[in-house]
Design an enzyme around this catalytic site. Structure first.
Site, PDB file in Angstrom:
ATOM      1  CE1 TYR A  24     -48.964  30.981 -29.981  1.00  0.00           C
ATOM      2  CE2 TYR A  24     -47.292  32.700 -29.845  1.00  0.00           C
ATOM      3  CZ  TYR A  24     -47.648  31.377 -30.045  1.00  0.00           C
ATOM      4  OH  TYR A  24     -46.670  30.441 -30.273  1.00  0.00           O
ATOM      5  CE  LYS A  77     -47.645  28.300 -27.765  1.00  0.00           C
ATOM      6  NZ  LYS A  77     -47.949  26.888 -28.036  1.00  0.00           N
ATOM      7  N   GLY A 103     -52.631  24.074 -31.716  1.00  0.00           N
ATOM      8  CA  GLY A 103     -52.915  25.368 -31.105  1.00  0.00           C
ATOM      9  C   GLY A 103     -52.920  26.435 -32.177  1.00  0.00           C
ATOM     10  CB  SER A 131     -43.293  30.774 -27.716  1.00  0.00           C
ATOM     11  OG  SER A 131     -42.900  32.008 -28.261  1.00  0.00           O
ATOM     12  N   GLY A 136     -45.176  46.628 -30.331  1.00  0.00           N
ATOM     13  CA  GLY A 136     -44.941  45.400 -29.562  1.00  0.00           C
ATOM     14  C   GLY A 136     -43.635  44.687 -29.889  1.00  0.00           C
ATOM     15  CG  PHE A 187     -46.216  20.127 -32.676  1.00  0.00           C
ATOM     16  CD1 PHE A 187     -45.108  20.937 -32.552  1.00  0.00           C
ATOM     17  CD2 PHE A 187     -46.023  18.754 -32.793  1.00  0.00           C
ATOM     18  CE1 PHE A 187     -43.830  20.406 -32.548  1.00  0.00           C
ATOM     19  CE2 PHE A 187     -44.755  18.214 -32.793  1.00  0.00           C
ATOM     20  CZ  PHE A 187     -43.650  19.038 -32.664  1.00  0.00           C
TER      21      PHE A 187
HETATM   22  P1  NAD Z   1     -49.183  25.400 -37.315  1.00  0.00           P
HETATM   23  O1  NAD Z   1     -50.388  26.250 -37.254  1.00  0.00           O
HETATM   24  O2  NAD Z   1     -48.525  25.186 -38.625  1.00  0.00           O
HETATM   25  O3  NAD Z   1     -49.500  23.952 -36.701  1.00  0.00           O
HETATM   26  C1  NAD Z   1     -50.473  23.743 -35.709  1.00  0.00           C
HETATM   27  C2  NAD Z   1     -51.322  22.564 -36.173  1.00  0.00           C
HETATM   28  O4  NAD Z   1     -52.310  22.314 -35.172  1.00  0.00           O
HETATM   29  C3  NAD Z   1     -52.070  22.834 -37.483  1.00  0.00           C
HETATM   30  O5  NAD Z   1     -51.932  21.722 -38.338  1.00  0.00           O
HETATM   31  C4  NAD Z   1     -53.532  23.007 -37.049  1.00  0.00           C
HETATM   32  O6  NAD Z   1     -54.423  22.568 -38.042  1.00  0.00           O
HETATM   33  C5  NAD Z   1     -53.561  22.127 -35.803  1.00  0.00           C
HETATM   34  N1  NAD Z   1     -54.583  22.509 -34.827  1.00  0.00           N
HETATM   35  C6  NAD Z   1     -54.848  23.759 -34.321  1.00  0.00           C
HETATM   36  N2  NAD Z   1     -55.853  23.674 -33.420  1.00  0.00           N
HETATM   37  C7  NAD Z   1     -56.216  22.360 -33.360  1.00  0.00           C
HETATM   38  C8  NAD Z   1     -57.196  21.657 -32.625  1.00  0.00           C
HETATM   39  N3  NAD Z   1     -58.033  22.269 -31.793  1.00  0.00           N
HETATM   40  N4  NAD Z   1     -57.276  20.316 -32.783  1.00  0.00           N
HETATM   41  C9  NAD Z   1     -56.464  19.663 -33.645  1.00  0.00           C
HETATM   42  N5  NAD Z   1     -55.522  20.283 -34.377  1.00  0.00           N
HETATM   43  C10 NAD Z   1     -55.403  21.611 -34.238  1.00  0.00           C
HETATM   44  O7  NAD Z   1     -48.149  25.987 -36.238  1.00  0.00           O
HETATM   45  P2  NAD Z   1     -46.611  25.644 -36.027  1.00  0.00           P
HETATM   46  O8  NAD Z   1     -45.812  26.790 -36.497  1.00  0.00           O
HETATM   47  O9  NAD Z   1     -46.314  24.287 -36.534  1.00  0.00           O
HETATM   48  O10 NAD Z   1     -46.562  25.675 -34.443  1.00  0.00           O
HETATM   49  C11 NAD Z   1     -46.699  24.486 -33.678  1.00  0.00           C
HETATM   50  C12 NAD Z   1     -46.706  24.860 -32.210  1.00  0.00           C
HETATM   51  O11 NAD Z   1     -45.494  25.556 -31.908  1.00  0.00           O
HETATM   52  C13 NAD Z   1     -47.839  25.813 -31.812  1.00  0.00           C
HETATM   53  O12 NAD Z   1     -48.300  25.431 -30.536  1.00  0.00           O
HETATM   54  C14 NAD Z   1     -47.182  27.151 -31.762  1.00  0.00           C
HETATM   55  O13 NAD Z   1     -47.818  28.024 -30.876  1.00  0.00           O
HETATM   56  C15 NAD Z   1     -45.791  26.781 -31.281  1.00  0.00           C
HETATM   57  N6  NAD Z   1     -44.786  27.787 -31.657  1.00  0.00           N
HETATM   58  C16 NAD Z   1     -44.661  28.167 -32.965  1.00  0.00           C
HETATM   59  C17 NAD Z   1     -43.750  29.156 -33.318  1.00  0.00           C
HETATM   60  C18 NAD Z   1     -43.619  29.625 -34.749  1.00  0.00           C
HETATM   61  O14 NAD Z   1     -43.110  30.727 -34.955  1.00  0.00           O
HETATM   62  N7  NAD Z   1     -44.034  28.843 -35.750  1.00  0.00           N
HETATM   63  C19 NAD Z   1     -42.950  29.753 -32.328  1.00  0.00           C
HETATM   64  C20 NAD Z   1     -43.081  29.319 -31.006  1.00  0.00           C
HETATM   65  C21 NAD Z   1     -44.008  28.331 -30.688  1.00  0.00           C
HETATM   66  N1  UFG Z   2     -40.488  42.026 -39.758  1.00  0.00           N
HETATM   67  C1  UFG Z   2     -40.448  42.991 -40.739  1.00  0.00           C
HETATM   68  N2  UFG Z   2     -41.385  42.938 -41.725  1.00  0.00           N
HETATM   69  C2  UFG Z   2     -42.344  41.993 -41.789  1.00  0.00           C
HETATM   70  C3  UFG Z   2     -42.378  40.997 -40.770  1.00  0.00           C
HETATM   71  C4  UFG Z   2     -41.440  41.059 -39.760  1.00  0.00           C
HETATM   72  O1  UFG Z   2     -39.601  43.877 -40.713  1.00  0.00           O
HETATM   73  O2  UFG Z   2     -43.171  42.003 -42.707  1.00  0.00           O
HETATM   74  C5  UFG Z   2     -39.452  42.046 -38.694  1.00  0.00           C
HETATM   75  C6  UFG Z   2     -40.022  42.224 -37.291  1.00  0.00           C
HETATM   76  O3  UFG Z   2     -40.155  43.581 -36.998  1.00  0.00           O
HETATM   77  C7  UFG Z   2     -38.971  41.495 -36.457  1.00  0.00           C
HETATM   78  C8  UFG Z   2     -38.473  40.381 -37.387  1.00  0.00           C
HETATM   79  O4  UFG Z   2     -38.824  40.785 -38.698  1.00  0.00           O
HETATM   80  O5  UFG Z   2     -37.887  42.354 -36.196  1.00  0.00           O
HETATM   81  C9  UFG Z   2     -39.110  39.030 -37.094  1.00  0.00           C
HETATM   82  O6  UFG Z   2     -40.532  39.173 -37.092  1.00  0.00           O
HETATM   83  P1  UFG Z   2     -41.505  37.909 -37.152  1.00  0.00           P
HETATM   84  O7  UFG Z   2     -42.900  38.438 -37.218  1.00  0.00           O
HETATM   85  O8  UFG Z   2     -41.062  36.958 -38.204  1.00  0.00           O
HETATM   86  O9  UFG Z   2     -41.234  37.186 -35.758  1.00  0.00           O
HETATM   87  P2  UFG Z   2     -41.386  37.751 -34.283  1.00  0.00           P
HETATM   88  O10 UFG Z   2     -40.028  37.673 -33.682  1.00  0.00           O
HETATM   89  O11 UFG Z   2     -42.097  39.036 -34.213  1.00  0.00           O
HETATM   90  O12 UFG Z   2     -42.421  36.678 -33.710  1.00  0.00           O
HETATM   91  C10 UFG Z   2     -41.965  35.599 -33.030  1.00  0.00           C
HETATM   92  C11 UFG Z   2     -42.862  34.364 -33.214  1.00  0.00           C
HETATM   93  C12 UFG Z   2     -44.124  34.488 -32.411  1.00  0.00           C
HETATM   94  C13 UFG Z   2     -43.875  34.988 -31.017  1.00  0.00           C
HETATM   95  C14 UFG Z   2     -43.147  36.305 -31.087  1.00  0.00           C
HETATM   96  C15 UFG Z   2     -42.923  36.953 -29.749  1.00  0.00           C
HETATM   97  O13 UFG Z   2     -43.170  34.156 -34.582  1.00  0.00           O
HETATM   98  O14 UFG Z   2     -44.694  33.164 -32.319  1.00  0.00           O
HETATM   99  O15 UFG Z   2     -41.894  36.032 -31.700  1.00  0.00           O
HETATM  100  O16 UFG Z   2     -41.845  36.321 -29.083  1.00  0.00           O
HETATM  101  F1  UFG Z   2     -45.026  35.157 -30.305  1.00  0.00           F
END
Ligand code: NAD
Ligand code: UFG
Length: 338
Positions: A150, A154, A83, A125, A296, A81
């Protein structure tokens, strides 16, 4: 029992997954550097599960740290996870994102290879689909360059995993393409706590509900969607976490392979659907204004979850109401504990 190494296990999705792993009787080791999380989360994982685990505070891009973990522990599989994940920040700081996400994954995989640990689960993602000109995303669609550095990290890691498996089919890999993870554990003590002003919709709504932000900006109401606002596939983080258990079971029971799954619900909800449901289940007004589209953003996309259902037995159980209730419950708990 052999252990599951969880990188980034103190983070949002990682912590919920650790809870599910521990509840299922798995033994885990977490490595995290707290760059986007807090030590207290580890205590809260223990509190929820009443189970203990080993923790290394460190950076997963650091080979020596990883070598120490693999040398001193009997590890069966790794869930990665760790990143960085902020889309906007990645545009400002691409090198930091490529180093942390791509170099981190490469170093981890290389150390795994050295210690002959070849079961790997990767947090991918929906962003890797780019802008494919369709709304329902299926795993068979081409991997595109991300719309941000970002997103590109992925795509790059998925391509690296593909090359790795082709070169050595003793690897056994699952890549999970998350849609929009939201919600929090029903205990209210783990959840997502973004630093500063949130970029994502649900954390922003939580801050408006708590009064720390005055109103939500809805980014555009002129999309080609039923109410004009953007549509996404919001998946409860506990459902998502359970998907990782199923992925581990897959690695334990299937032939070696590179398996790719969407983890989403298959249903899209608009920004205003989320706002209205949040208001209704929590009995709180969320003031909002319509502003310009966010550059975007896509109008609408959601997962085709068929493959994960058929091959993993994955099925989401939580509703949009659960998501909104649990998100607010967590936010209230943070406020009370401050
Ligand atoms: P998060 O930031 O809450 O969790 C990531 C964790 O990794 C954190 O605890 C951070 O401290 C740790 N970390 C970051 N860099 C590190 C390093 N170099 N060494 C050790 N620890 C490190 O994020 P999340 O929402 O839990 O996401 C987890 C994974 O899922 C990520 O790879 C993210 O890209 C992916 N992801 C998240 C979403 C989302 O919307 N939350 C969507 C798609 C994919
Ligand atoms: N939105 C608003 N107001 C806000 C925030 C978001 O209207 O303050 C809207 C956005 O325009 C979108 C929806 O809410 O229509 C969801 O937006 P988020 O920012 O919550 O999520 P995204 O779908 O944009 O982002 C997600 C993931 C990213 C990923 C990205 C691209 O969180 O990790 O999709 O696939 F990179």
């Amino acid at each position: 029992m052999k252990k599951i190494l969880v990188t980034g296990g103190a983070g949002y999705i990682g912590s919920h997954t650790c809870v599910e792993l521990l509840n299922a009787g798995r033994e885990i080791i977490i490595i995290d550097n707290f760059s986007n999380s807090k030590p207290k989360t580890l205590d809260n994982i223990k509190k929820i599960t009443n189970k203990d685990f080993k923790f290394y505070e460190g950076d997963y891009t650091n080979r020596e740290t990883l070598e120490e973990i693999f040398k001193n522990n009997d590890i069966d599989a790794v869930i990665n996870f760790a990143g960085y994940k902020a889309v906007g920040e990645s545009v400002q700081k691409p090198l930091e994102y490529y180093i942390n996400n791509v170099t981190g994954a490469l170093t981890l995989l290389d150390v795994m290879k050295k210690y002959n640990v070849k079961k790997f689960i990767f947090s991918s993602s929906a962003t890797i689909y780019g802008n494919p000109g369709t709304t329902k995303y299926v795993e068979s669609m081409e991997i595109k360059r991300g719309t941000s550095p970002y997103g590109t990290t992925k795509s790059m890691i998925e391509i690296i995993l593909d090359d790795l498996y082709k070169s050595d089919n003793t690897w056994n890999i699952v890549s999970l393409r998350y849609f929009n993870p939201v919600g929090a554990h029903s205990s209210g003590i783990i959840g997502e706590e973004p630093q500063g002003i949130p970029n994502n919709l649900m954390p922003y709504i939580q801050k408006v509900a708590s009064g720390s932000l005055s109103e939500l900006s809805v980014f555009g109401d002129d999309y080609d969607t039923p109410d004009g606002t953007g549509v996404r596939d919001y998946i409860h983080v506990v459902d998502l976490a359970k998907g990782h258990l199923l992925a581990l079971n897959k690695l334990d029971t299937s032939d070696n392979g590179l398996y790719i799954y969407n983890l989403g619900t298959g249903t899209g909800y608009s920004v205003l659907d989320i706002v209205k449901t949040f208001e209704k289940v929590n009995n709180i007004k969320i003031p909002y204004k319509i502003v310009e589209r966010r550059p975007g953003d896509l109008a609408c996309y959601y997962a085709d979850p068929t493959k994960a259902r058929e091959e993993l037995g994955f099925k989401t159980e939580k509703t949009l109401e659960d998501i909104c209730r649990d998100s607010w419950n967590y936010q209230k708990n943070i406020l009370n504990s401050d």
